[in-house]
Design a protein around this motif. Sequence first.
Motif, PDB file in Angstrom:
ATOM      1  N   MET A 163       0.824  -1.356   0.006  1.00  0.00           N
ATOM      2  CA  MET A 163       0.049  -0.087  -0.081  1.00  0.00           C
ATOM      3  C   MET A 163       0.927   1.461  -0.054  1.00  0.00           C
ATOM      4  O   MET A 163       0.556   2.088  -0.884  1.00  0.00           O
ATOM      5  CB  MET A 163      -1.018   0.012   1.240  1.00  0.00           C
ATOM      6  CG  MET A 163      -2.150  -0.935   1.177  1.00  0.00           C
ATOM      7  SD  MET A 163      -3.025  -1.228   2.584  1.00  0.00           S
ATOM      8  CE  MET A 163      -4.164  -0.076   2.398  1.00  0.00           C
ATOM      9  N   ILE A 164       1.933   1.242   0.886  1.00  0.00           N
ATOM     10  CA  ILE A 164       2.789   2.592   1.019  1.00  0.00           C
ATOM     11  C   ILE A 164       3.482   2.654  -0.578  1.00  0.00           C
ATOM     12  O   ILE A 164       3.451   3.639  -0.916  1.00  0.00           O
ATOM     13  CB  ILE A 164       3.611   2.459   2.138  1.00  0.00           C
ATOM     14  CG1 ILE A 164       2.898   2.525   3.200  1.00  0.00           C
ATOM     15  CG2 ILE A 164       4.609   3.529   2.242  1.00  0.00           C
ATOM     16  CD1 ILE A 164       3.394   2.485   4.721  1.00  0.00           C
ATOM     17  N   ASP A 165       4.031   1.626  -0.794  1.00  0.00           N
ATOM     18  CA  ASP A 165       4.833   1.728  -1.950  1.00  0.00           C
ATOM     19  C   ASP A 165       4.128   2.063  -3.409  1.00  0.00           C
ATOM     20  O   ASP A 165       4.824   2.828  -4.032  1.00  0.00           O
ATOM     21  CB  ASP A 165       5.655   0.210  -2.364  1.00  0.00           C
ATOM     22  CG  ASP A 165       6.424  -0.272  -1.324  1.00  0.00           C
ATOM     23  OD1 ASP A 165       7.150   0.552  -0.517  1.00  0.00           O
ATOM     24  OD2 ASP A 165       6.742  -1.285  -1.174  1.00  0.00           O
ATOM     25  N   ARG A 166       3.026   1.830  -3.492  1.00  0.00           N
ATOM     26  CA  ARG A 166       1.965   1.868  -4.439  1.00  0.00           C
ATOM     27  C   ARG A 166       1.246   2.933  -4.184  1.00  0.00           C
ATOM     28  O   ARG A 166       0.434   3.341  -5.271  1.00  0.00           O
ATOM     29  CB  ARG A 166       1.308   0.783  -4.883  1.00  0.00           C
ATOM     30  CG  ARG A 166       2.407  -0.430  -5.161  1.00  0.00           C
ATOM     31  CD  ARG A 166       1.632  -1.674  -5.735  1.00  0.00           C
ATOM     32  NE  ARG A 166       2.816  -2.756  -5.985  1.00  0.00           N
ATOM     33  CZ  ARG A 166       2.615  -4.180  -5.973  1.00  0.00           C
ATOM     34  NH1 ARG A 166       1.147  -4.608  -5.835  1.00  0.00           N
ATOM     35  NH2 ARG A 166       3.484  -4.690  -6.230  1.00  0.00           N
ATOM     36  N   GLY A 167       1.341   3.751  -3.241  1.00  0.00           N
ATOM     37  CA  GLY A 167       0.326   5.098  -3.247  1.00  0.00           C
ATOM     38  C   GLY A 167      -1.196   4.943  -2.808  1.00  0.00           C
ATOM     39  O   GLY A 167      -1.785   5.537  -3.491  1.00  0.00           O
ATOM     40  N   PHE A 168      -1.266   3.913  -2.155  1.00  0.00           N
ATOM     41  CA  PHE A 168      -3.150   3.990  -1.718  1.00  0.00           C
ATOM     42  C   PHE A 168      -3.020   3.341  -0.685  1.00  0.00           C
ATOM     43  O   PHE A 168      -2.095   2.829   0.245  1.00  0.00           O
ATOM     44  CB  PHE A 168      -3.529   3.058  -2.778  1.00  0.00           C
ATOM     45  CG  PHE A 168      -3.168   1.800  -2.557  1.00  0.00           C
ATOM     46  CD1 PHE A 168      -3.959   0.592  -2.048  1.00  0.00           C
ATOM     47  CD2 PHE A 168      -2.035   1.041  -3.556  1.00  0.00           C
ATOM     48  CE1 PHE A 168      -3.843  -0.759  -1.896  1.00  0.00           C
ATOM     49  CE2 PHE A 168      -2.070  -0.337  -3.498  1.00  0.00           C
ATOM     50  CZ  PHE A 168      -2.631  -1.183  -2.717  1.00  0.00           C
ATOM     51  N   LEU A 169      -4.286   3.935   0.075  1.00  0.00           N
ATOM     52  CA  LEU A 169      -4.786   3.373   1.277  1.00  0.00           C
ATOM     53  C   LEU A 169      -5.783   2.397   1.424  1.00  0.00           C
ATOM     54  O   LEU A 169      -6.591   2.296   0.286  1.00  0.00           O
ATOM     55  CB  LEU A 169      -5.123   4.896   2.248  1.00  0.00           C
ATOM     56  CG  LEU A 169      -4.330   5.912   2.347  1.00  0.00           C
ATOM     57  CD1 LEU A 169      -4.968   6.941   2.870  1.00  0.00           C
ATOM     58  CD2 LEU A 169      -3.071   5.357   3.183  1.00  0.00           C
ATOM     59  N   GLU A 170      -6.353   1.839   2.528  1.00  0.00           N
ATOM     60  CA  GLU A 170      -7.407   1.089   2.644  1.00  0.00           C
ATOM     61  C   GLU A 170      -8.550   1.633   2.264  1.00  0.00           C
ATOM     62  O   GLU A 170      -9.417   0.842   1.228  1.00  0.00           O
ATOM     63  CB  GLU A 170      -7.667   0.392   4.011  1.00  0.00           C
ATOM     64  CG  GLU A 170      -8.777  -0.434   4.197  1.00  0.00           C
ATOM     65  CD  GLU A 170      -9.056  -1.153   5.303  1.00  0.00           C
ATOM     66  OE1 GLU A 170     -10.135  -1.951   5.507  1.00  0.00           O
ATOM     67  OE2 GLU A 170      -8.355  -1.011   6.481  1.00  0.00           O
ATOM     68  N   VAL A 171      -8.775   2.892   2.391  1.00  0.00           N
ATOM     69  CA  VAL A 171      -9.980   3.547   1.881  1.00  0.00           C
ATOM     70  C   VAL A 171     -10.059   3.789   0.341  1.00  0.00           C
ATOM     71  O   VAL A 171     -11.015   3.591  -0.339  1.00  0.00           O
ATOM     72  CB  VAL A 171     -10.200   5.022   2.554  1.00  0.00           C
ATOM     73  CG1 VAL A 171      -9.057   5.892   2.103  1.00  0.00           C
ATOM     74  CG2 VAL A 171     -11.715   5.218   2.295  1.00  0.00           C
ATOM     75  N   ASP A 172      -8.747   3.986  -0.122  1.00  0.00           N
ATOM     76  CA  ASP A 172      -8.633   3.923  -1.581  1.00  0.00           C
ATOM     77  C   ASP A 172      -8.813   2.572  -2.177  1.00  0.00           C
ATOM     78  O   ASP A 172      -9.663   2.428  -3.302  1.00  0.00           O
ATOM     79  CB  ASP A 172      -7.403   4.294  -2.050  1.00  0.00           C
ATOM     80  CG  ASP A 172      -7.026   5.728  -1.702  1.00  0.00           C
ATOM     81  OD1 ASP A 172      -7.888   6.589  -1.617  1.00  0.00           O
ATOM     82  OD2 ASP A 172      -5.822   5.790  -1.108  1.00  0.00           O
ATOM     83  N   LEU A 173      -8.563   1.540  -1.603  1.00  0.00           N
ATOM     84  CA  LEU A 173      -8.929   0.006  -2.199  1.00  0.00           C
ATOM     85  C   LEU A 173     -10.239  -0.094  -2.012  1.00  0.00           C
ATOM     86  O   LEU A 173     -10.863  -0.802  -3.082  1.00  0.00           O
ATOM     87  CB  LEU A 173      -7.861  -0.571  -1.216  1.00  0.00           C
ATOM     88  CG  LEU A 173      -8.099  -2.218  -1.750  1.00  0.00           C
ATOM     89  CD1 LEU A 173      -7.202  -2.395  -3.009  1.00  0.00           C
ATOM     90  CD2 LEU A 173      -7.223  -2.989  -0.484  1.00  0.00           C
ATOM     91  N   ARG A 174     -10.915   0.193  -0.943  1.00  0.00           N
ATOM     92  CA  ARG A 174     -12.466   0.161  -1.182  1.00  0.00           C
ATOM     93  C   ARG A 174     -13.071   0.985  -2.133  1.00  0.00           C
ATOM     94  O   ARG A 174     -13.983   0.546  -2.827  1.00  0.00           O
ATOM     95  CB  ARG A 174     -13.078   0.356   0.444  1.00  0.00           C
ATOM     96  CG  ARG A 174     -12.568  -0.345   1.604  1.00  0.00           C
ATOM     97  CD  ARG A 174     -12.975  -0.238   2.943  1.00  0.00           C
ATOM     98  NE  ARG A 174     -12.528  -1.149   3.891  1.00  0.00           N
ATOM     99  CZ  ARG A 174     -13.186  -2.409   4.018  1.00  0.00           C
ATOM    100  NH1 ARG A 174     -14.159  -2.733   3.416  1.00  0.00           N
ATOM    101  NH2 ARG A 174     -12.590  -3.117   4.961  1.00  0.00           N
TER     102      ARG A 174
END
Length: 87
Positions: free
Chosen positions: A24-35
């Motif tokens: 997540m950090i390496d690729r620039g997204f958070l759990e909320v972004d994933l949802r």
Amino acid sequence: MPLETHPDWWNFELELSPHVEERMIDRGFLEVDLRLMFESTVAIRPSVAKGRWILETAHNGDAWEVVVEPDEHDRVIVVITAYRVTQ
């Protein structure tokens, strides 16, 4: 346009794998972004790995793919990984 029909497992709870949590950090997204990516899915196709599916979606204007593995027994969707699609 988001999917109009969904697989039976679509409304299961999401569970994040250790692999996706590391990325997540390496690729620039958070759990909320994933949802949000999950809800913005435009297509689903089977993965080469049995029991896994690839969700075609978008994040910040770029095409992304999210690999998931539905667990019918526990009624969860394990998110294996997510990555930006590069041409």
